[in-house]
Scaffold this active site. Structure first.
Site, mmCIF file in Angstrom:
data_model
loop_
_atom_site.group_PDB
_atom_site.id
_atom_site.type_symbol
_atom_site.label_atom_id
_atom_site.label_comp_id
_atom_site.label_asym_id
_atom_site.label_seq_id
_atom_site.Cartn_x
_atom_site.Cartn_y
_atom_site.Cartn_z
ATOM 1 N N CYS A 1 7.076 42.092 -43.510
ATOM 2 C CA CYS A 1 6.867 40.610 -42.987
ATOM 3 C C CYS A 1 5.343 40.143 -43.277
ATOM 4 O O CYS A 1 4.645 40.531 -42.749
ATOM 5 C CB CYS A 1 6.994 40.780 -41.519
ATOM 6 S SG CYS A 1 6.582 39.180 -40.603
ATOM 7 N N CYS B 1 3.504 38.530 -40.454
ATOM 8 C CA CYS B 1 2.976 39.555 -39.615
ATOM 9 C C CYS B 1 1.541 39.883 -40.167
ATOM 10 O O CYS B 1 0.663 40.341 -39.197
ATOM 11 C CB CYS B 1 3.930 40.814 -39.392
ATOM 12 S SG CYS B 1 5.468 40.185 -38.924
#
Length: 325
Positions: free
Chosen positions: A79, A82
């Site tokens: 991700c 993230c």
């Protein structure tokens, strides 16, 4: 022209704000002193950010949430957002120094926890307070907005559940053989802060701004200096304004963001806190690009002037979050 001895007394009870800030500072000092003396329950800085899996969730999150709010960062290695959000949350966990604990959960390895929290996409941030879970935000939100959300979370934890956080021992080793963290005590700044207040009272706004900046250059987290600087800079901005002209321009041009920003400054100085906040939230909602960012930043600056503990700030932060996300 604004009078030289222009006062902020119509905006907020400065004595009450100062007392609240001093109380928080004393609490932090007490927590630090307890850590230095080896007080019970003191934890090393490394304990502020932990990796949690399903097996340890009850101990590391549910049980820990009875003494300090636990913020949960649902993330994954693949991700990309993230990778922007997680380091920011880790830095803030260290900066808040025990006011909350950050629990990082890898969704690929902990699918059951992801399902239990109803996570639809990542990054997703939740909190658990006294065993109760609540969603905070999803996506890589701006730092200022994240700070506001954390401040509200901590306030709820203190006021509703009596959670005052955990004591962090800065001298504890983060790992075996690691060197202890040594913090140099800041201050004292009483003389500089008093000089700034005297400059404000005398109408020397430039002098007050500089005095507060002198404190913050050495102690960026000094809450009294940040509050005072915001007030002094606000007074500088409105000095020399023609209130009737500014308000007329704002009324005639609701889409003119600079006009709304100027009027919001006047609103706040005049004690119309909700009007100032509402005006800027509306400006954020109606605008885009640089204009939107300018309105948002000014609103956050005005939050600092009034003080994060003021319920009007809490209400406005929620309204801002609705229009931003």
């Amino acid at each position: 022209m604004q009078p030289r001895n222009m006062s902020m007394s119509g905006v907020v009870d400065l004595a009450a704000v100062k007392a609240a800030q001093e109380a928080k500072a004393k609490a932090e000092q007490a927590r630090a002193e307890a850590a230095r003396q080896g007080g019970g329950g003191a934890v090393p800085p490394a304990s502020l950010v932990i990796d949690v899996d399903e097996a340890a969730f009850e101990r590391d999150v549910l049980q820990r949430s009875t003494e300090v709010p636990v913020v949960i960062d649902f993330w994954a290695e693949w991700c990309e957002p993230c990778k922007q959000l997680s380091p920011l949350l880790e830095r803030l966990a260290t900066e808040y120094n025990g006011r909350f604990v950050l629990a990082k959960i890898d969704v690929d390895a902990n699918q059951m926890l992801m399902q239990q929290f109803g996570v639809q996409g990542i990054p997703a941030v939740f909190a658990v307070v006294a065993g109760q879970a609540l969603p905070l935000f999803q996506g890589a939100a701006p730092e200022a907005q994240i700070r506001g959300t954390l401040d509200q979370l901590i306030q709820v934890g203190e006021e509703r559940f009596g959670l005052t956080g955990i004591v962090v021992d800065p001298d504890a080793s983060d790992a075996e053989g690691a060197a202890p963290v040594v913090e140099t005590p800041a201050g004292p700044y009483d003389a500089l802060l008093e000089a700034a207040v005297q400059a404000l009272d005398a109408g020397d706004l430039a002098g007050a701004v500089q005095a507060y900046k002198n404190v913050l250059s050495d102690d960026p987290g000094n809450t009294e200096a940040k509050l005072g600087l915001g007030q002094a800079e606000l007074l500088q901005r409105v000095q020399g304004m023609d209130p009737q002209k500014v308000r007329a321009e704002a009324a005639q041009n609701p889409g003119d963001v600079p006009a709304q920003i100027a009027a919001a400054d006047l609103d706040l100085v005049g004690g119309h806190v909700e009007d100032a906040f509402g005006r800027l939230v509306d400006a954020v909602a109606r605008s885009a690009g640089d204009d939107r960012d300018a309105a948002r930043v000014r609103l956050l600056e005005l939050f600092e002037v009034v003080g994060g503990d003021d319920p009007r700030v809490t209400t406005a932060r929620t309204a801002l979050a609705r229009v931003l996300f």
